[in-house]
Scaffold this active site. Structure first.
Site, PDB file in Angstrom:
ATOM      1  N   GLY A  87       0.842  -1.203   0.000  1.00  0.00           N
ATOM      2  CA  GLY A  87       0.000   0.000   0.000  1.00  0.00           C
ATOM      3  C   GLY A  87       0.870   1.242   0.000  1.00  0.00           C
TER       4      GLY A  87
ATOM      5  N   SER B 114       1.417   3.582  -3.311  1.00  0.00           N
ATOM      6  CA  SER B 114       0.951   4.639  -4.219  1.00  0.00           C
ATOM      7  C   SER B 114      -0.412   5.177  -3.824  1.00  0.00           C
ATOM      8  CB  SER B 114       0.845   4.096  -5.640  1.00  0.00           C
ATOM      9  OG  SER B 114       2.084   3.685  -6.096  1.00  0.00           O
TER      10      SER B 114
ATOM     11  N   SER C 116      -1.644  -4.250  -5.884  1.00  0.00           N
ATOM     12  CA  SER C 116      -1.842  -5.464  -6.665  1.00  0.00           C
ATOM     13  C   SER C 116      -2.270  -6.626  -5.769  1.00  0.00           C
ATOM     14  CB  SER C 116      -0.535  -5.798  -7.385  1.00  0.00           C
ATOM     15  OG  SER C 116      -0.743  -6.861  -8.253  1.00  0.00           O
TER      16      SER C 116
ATOM     17  N   GLU D 198      15.754  -5.562  -2.481  1.00  0.00           N
ATOM     18  CA  GLU D 198      14.812  -6.568  -2.917  1.00  0.00           C
ATOM     19  C   GLU D 198      14.808  -6.758  -4.433  1.00  0.00           C
ATOM     20  OE1 GLU D 198      13.421  -8.698  -1.380  1.00  0.00           O
ATOM     21  OE2 GLU D 198      12.302  -9.454  -3.081  1.00  0.00           O
TER      22      GLU D 198
ATOM     23  N   GLU E 295      10.983   6.593 -16.615  1.00  0.00           N
ATOM     24  CA  GLU E 295      11.521   7.965 -16.540  1.00  0.00           C
ATOM     25  C   GLU E 295      12.157   8.208 -15.171  1.00  0.00           C
ATOM     26  OE1 GLU E 295       8.533   7.124 -17.856  1.00  0.00           O
ATOM     27  OE2 GLU E 295       9.260   7.470 -19.893  1.00  0.00           O
TER      28      GLU E 295
END
Lengths: 394, 362
Positions: free
Chosen positions: A124, A126, A158, A241, A374
């Protein structure tokens, strides 16, 4: 050393031959979510039984494979087209690495064995207004006695609808500079006040979710690291990670994705000719194989090297994402209209499932989340090459 | 085992530092003195101790090659150390070969192997033939773009003998019937020659110790990997120079490196250099160990690195702006060298064709 590895490879091959479910692709295409979850949890336990579920964890928690062994394991799993651990991905990688490097003993004992038993985690991080500028996140955690009260909204979480626990970033000091007022929490998804809603993605699937948090109470002992140090905890754990997750994905790309691409090109097309007979096609295949070979060497080095450069993880993430996109793009081009009739890809498959059009569309799930391409380039330029920073935004 | 690796990496660091220093002192427009190169032991790195060599491997030669690329240096070192010594090591021992190897290591002889720089579709082929006559063995054939042929004092020519075996013919460049013509190229740091042999009498016909076809393939692979090392080195220099320039040059009141368009272009250069480095390392390792996948690794390293080097040097010129386009800046030297390397000993497309042969087993 090499002999032991060869023996290990043989044992993984034998295991795969008897344990990878036959026809799982067909059986898992178009299945309801419950069946996907059941299949994933059962497959996880199969791998766990063989010692293959969390090879990258420390030995005392059930892992302990060397990097060389992990590469053998992942390459063989991919070569035998084994299902991927899609559902447990965040649990065994992000959650575990956070707990191992920044969690308390109590938190580790509580969760690492539970993850092996099937506890599912979601990230959790964004928010609607905090994507590339993640540190601008607005979800608040207000200290009240021995607990924090959380309010806000998370996005692109997700697999949140299946999650038992959440790695949560929330603002604990609204007056501090934006990176210094964030804390890192472990959130039990069964807590009252949490509402999870799936968001449909470009591929038509809905595994990304919105999480609404309304006066959600988190006990203070669920804090990871010191209060207001959450940004640093997240940076440190996620950077380290990256290599671990990439090791598996690179072997998939080499032993799964690229191999299927060659098989695809060896099949006669509508006109009867094989794409392999076209020198333009074989030239691009050879270029892709070369790039995949470079990626695999890069990932192996990243994981084996304890002194990582400040932008190494970003280099690998950027390179993998865009290579996956180039490869699936080429697959879609070669496969032609027939690939457009594959409306669903098998659940539990990798990023290159062989349903090339959907794989291509799905490749933006790599170039956008986890720091867009980017953002990665900016990190590589500033931290890797020491170029001058962007003028600070307001 | 790890201590051995540490030993090697220390040796490489030392070689690298010495080479960088010596090449810097020689300057951009002159080749290092051959005596100096010989005295540094670079020519004998791969030669056995019995020939005053260092008993080291191609991996150590590769360290020097990369530095030569970084410096865009002139001179026949790559031709002699990679192909000359490489060929001599592959030949059956004998008085002629042994003497030449010893003289090469000491710097007394400068032998060049006559391999066509175009890169042939079949790596085991050679355009030269030997005919056996009452006058002795005679050499016939033509090769173009032979690196450093004009400065050689011995030519080692792979040729097909009358009985169908591939051999190495040792000829004197001044022998009757032999013409070596310099082929000037845009890259002023390089020297190439066209070698035409019309019934040239051989000093000696030397035989390979192992399978001759395999030996010739190995030589071409070494040549390709050596060029990849050069392109890797020159890419690294151009990335360093561009990053340094973008960190000081100001426009619109800011360092140009703070603009995303510039920064991201540099990031892409670093990603490509990083991938190229892994591919070159793998190719060098498999050459040094004569591993079965050496041909594949060589094709990957050559095609990727030499194509990337042109993009990287081109981007370096772009990001140096008007300054980069001047002769004085020297960026053009690297761009020309990178473009030449891309075509030398097999284009990227040719090497990818070799890789692709494996996709349709016959």
């Amino acid at each position: 050393m090499t002999k032991d590895l060869d023996e290990f490879r043989v044992s993984v091959r034998e295991w795969c031959a008897t344990h990878v479910p036959k026809d799982w692709r067909q059986a898992q295409t178009g299945v309801p979510e419950e069946e996907f979850v059941r299949f994933q949890k059962a497959w996880f336990q199969e791998l766990r039984g063989a010692g293959f579920a969390v090879p990258h964890w420390p030995k005392e928690w059930g892992g302990g494979m060397t990097v060389a062994e992990q590469i053998v394991l992942y390459s063989e799993l991919a070569a035998h087209d084994a299902p991927r651990l899609v559902l447990a991905f965040v649990s065994i990688h992000h959650a575990a690495s956070t707990l191992l490097s920044a969690g308390t003993d109590e938190q580790r004992r509580r969760h690492l064995p539970a993850i092996l038993d099937g506890e599912i985690w979601v990230q959790g991080f964004s928010e609607p207004d905090a994507g590339s500028d993640l540190a601008a996140l607005k979800t608040t955690a207000r200290k009240e006695g021995d607990a924090y009260v959380v309010n806000g909204q998370k996005l692109w979480a997700s697999g949140a609808m299946h999650a038992d626990w959440c790695l949560l970033l929330a603002r604990t000091d609204p007056d501090a500079p934006k990176r210094r007022g964030i804390s890192y929490f472990l959130l039990d998804m069964a807590t009252p006040g949490i509402d999870v809603r799936p968001v449909r993605q470009a591929t038509g699937e809905s595994h990304f979710c919105e999480i609404f948090l309304n006066d959600v109470v988190i006990p203070a002992d669920q804090l990871v690291g010191p209060e207001n140090a959450g940004w640093r905890v997240a940076q440190e754990t996620l950077g380290a990670e990256r290599g671990m997750t990439m090791l598996e994905l690179a072997e998939r790309l080499g032993n799964g994705g690229f191999r299927w691409l060659v098989e695809l090109c060896a099949r006669p097309g509508p006109g009867g000719t094989r794409p392999l007979d076209d020198p333009l096609v074989t030239d691009r295949l050879a270029a892709l194989e070369t790039e995949v070979t470079g990626l695999r060497a890069l990932c192996a080095e990243l994981v084996a090297n304890d002194r990582q450069g400040p932008a190494d993880a970003s280099i690998v993430k950027l390179y993998y994402s865009e290579l996956l996109q180039r490869m699936t793009d080429f697959g879609a081009e070669v496969a032609g209209l027939a690939a457009h009739t594959e409306l669903r890809k098998p659940a539990s498959s990798g990023w290159e499932s062989g349903a090339w059009v959907l794989d291509f569309i799905g490749s933006w799930e790599w170039t956008i989340p986890g720091g867009t391409s980017e953002i990665q380039r900016t990190i590589i330029g500033e931290r890797g090459l020491g170029l001058p920073r962007e003028p600070a935004g307001v | 085992m790890s201590s051995q690796i540490d030993d090697f990496s220390e040796l490489h660091d030392e070689l690298r530092a010495v080479a960088r220093d010596m090449l810097a002192k020689a300057g951009a427009d002159a080749a290092l003195e051959w005596r100096l190169i010989a005295r540094s032991g670079w020519l004998g790195l791969e030669a056995p101790g019995a020939f005053d060599g260092a008993d080291a491997t191609f991996a150590e030669v590769a360290v020097i090659l990369r530095e030569i690329g970084r410096a865009a240096a002139r001179g026949p070192y790559p031709a002699v150390a990679v192909l000359g010594v490489g060929a001599l090591n592959l030949l059956e021992p004998g008085p002629g070969r042994d003497r030449l190897l010893r003289d090469t290591v000491s710097g007394a002889a400068l032998p060049v192997v006559v391999l066509d720089g175009e890169g042939l579709e079949d790596a085991a082929e050679t355009p030269f033939r030997v005919t056996r006559t009452p006058r002795g063995p005679l050499l016939h054939g033509t090769a173009a773009f032979v690196p450093d042929a004009p400065g050689a004092d011995r030519l080692l020519v792979p040729a097909l003998d009358q009985d169908g075996t591939t051999v190495i013919v040792d000829v004197d460049p001044r022998a009757a019937g032999l013409i070596v013509t310099e082929q000037p190229v845009v890259d002023a740091t390089r020297c190439f020659g066209r070698v035409v042999a019309d019934a040239v009498g051989a000093e000696a016909v030397l035989r390979f110790a192992g399978d001759p076809q395999h030996a010739l393939q190995c030589l071409r692979e070494r040549a390709a990997v050596a060029v990849a090392c050069d392109s890797l080195g020159l890419s690294e220099t151009m990335l360093d120079a561009t990053v340094a320039y973008a960190g000081v040059r100001e426009q619109f009141g800011r360092k140009i490196g703070s603009f995303q368009a510039v920064k991201h272009a540099c990031a892409d250069m670093l990603v490509r250099v990083t991938v190229a480095r892994k591919l070159v390392e793998a190719a060098v390792r498999s050459q040094a160990g004569d591993e079965p996948d050496a041909a594949v690794a060589a094709a990957m390293a050559k095609s990727y690195t030499c194509a990337a080097a042109v993009d990287i040097t081109g981007k370096a010129m772009q990001l140096h702006g008007g300054m980069g386009y001047t002769w004085e800046s020297g960026v053009h030297v690297y761009l020309k060298r990178a473009a030449l390397n891309r075509s030398l000993f097999g284009s990227p497309a040719l090497h990818r064709r070799r890789l692709a042969e494996r996709y349709s087993p016959r």
